[in-house]
Design a protein around this motif. Structure first.
Motif, PDB file in Angstrom:
ATOM      1  N   THR A   4       0.844  -1.186   0.000  1.00 57.76           N
ATOM      2  CA  THR A   4       0.000   0.000   0.000  1.00 57.76           C
ATOM      3  C   THR A   4       0.876   1.232   0.000  1.00 57.76           C
ATOM      4  O   THR A   4       1.917   1.231   0.652  1.00 57.76           O
ATOM      5  N   PRO A   5       0.514   2.248  -0.712  1.00 57.02           N
ATOM      6  CA  PRO A   5      -0.676   2.363  -1.546  1.00 57.02           C
ATOM      7  C   PRO A   5      -0.562   1.494  -2.798  1.00 57.02           C
ATOM      8  O   PRO A   5       0.500   0.945  -3.084  1.00 57.02           O
ATOM      9  N   ALA A   6      -1.654   1.396  -3.524  1.00 54.59           N
ATOM     10  CA  ALA A   6      -1.690   0.601  -4.749  1.00 54.59           C
ATOM     11  C   ALA A   6      -0.667   1.135  -5.749  1.00 54.59           C
ATOM     12  O   ALA A   6      -0.316   2.313  -5.733  1.00 54.59           O
ATOM     13  N   LEU A   7      -0.192   0.240  -6.604  1.00 54.67           N
ATOM     14  CA  LEU A   7       0.730   0.636  -7.667  1.00 54.67           C
ATOM     15  C   LEU A   7      -0.081   1.276  -8.790  1.00 54.67           C
ATOM     16  O   LEU A   7      -1.024   0.670  -9.304  1.00 54.67           O
ATOM     17  N   VAL A   8       0.262   2.496  -9.154  1.00 52.63           N
ATOM     18  CA  VAL A   8      -0.460   3.226 -10.196  1.00 52.63           C
ATOM     19  C   VAL A   8       0.561   3.830 -11.149  1.00 52.63           C
ATOM     20  O   VAL A   8       1.580   4.355 -10.724  1.00 52.63           O
ATOM     21  N   GLY A   9       0.275   3.741 -12.441  1.00 49.85           N
ATOM     22  CA  GLY A   9       1.173   4.341 -13.425  1.00 49.85           C
ATOM     23  C   GLY A   9       0.623   4.188 -14.821  1.00 49.85           C
ATOM     24  O   GLY A   9      -0.506   3.742 -15.013  1.00 49.85           O
ATOM     25  N   ASN A  10       1.429   4.558 -15.819  1.00 52.65           N
ATOM     26  CA  ASN A  10       0.984   4.362 -17.197  1.00 52.65           C
ATOM     27  C   ASN A  10       1.840   3.295 -17.853  1.00 52.65           C
ATOM     28  O   ASN A  10       2.917   2.984 -17.400  1.00 52.65           O
TER      29      ASN A  10
END
Length: 122
Positions: A25-31
């Motif tokens: 946590t936090p969630a993995l976020v990306g492009n």
């Protein structure tokens, strides 16, 4: 009259290794992907470990594990995220890479399994 259910717990063998799940946590976020349109992923990942010592070591190396997973996710394409089979292959590759990182750092893979609690692509 409400019915009350009582569950009895059997004593577990104290010598049995304790399995635990470590949520990143936090969630993995990306492009991900290439092209004119940005594509995004959000992955809620948990790591299954056996034993308190392994859990502590994995938590200690969480920044390195997160980095490895972000790099892996950013290399994905629509084809590698587009089907259930592709997502399972990604999960297996993520587990393999996490285990390799821990093998280099600790001499043991430590993580038994990697689970996607949630995987959103857009």
């Amino acid at each position: 009259m409400p019915i009350t259910a009582v569950a009895s717990e059997e004593k577990a063998d104290d010598k049995a290794p304790q399995v635990s799940y470590i949520g990143l946590t936090p969630a993995l976020v990306g492009n991900y992907g290439s092209g004119p349109k940005l594509k995004y992923y959000k992955a809620d990942v948990s790591l299954r470990v056996t034993g308190a010592d392994a859990a502590a070591r994995v938590e200690h190396h969480e920044p390195l594990i997160r980095n490895q997973l972000v790099m892996l996710f950013s290399q994905q394409t629509d084809e590698t995220l587009g089907s259930v089979e592709a997502k399972e292959a990604l999960r297996q590759e993520a587990l393999k890479q996490v285990q390799q990182v821990l093998e280099q750092e600790e001499g043991k893979p430590l993580v038994d399994d990697l689970l996607f609690n949630n995987l959103i692509i857009q």
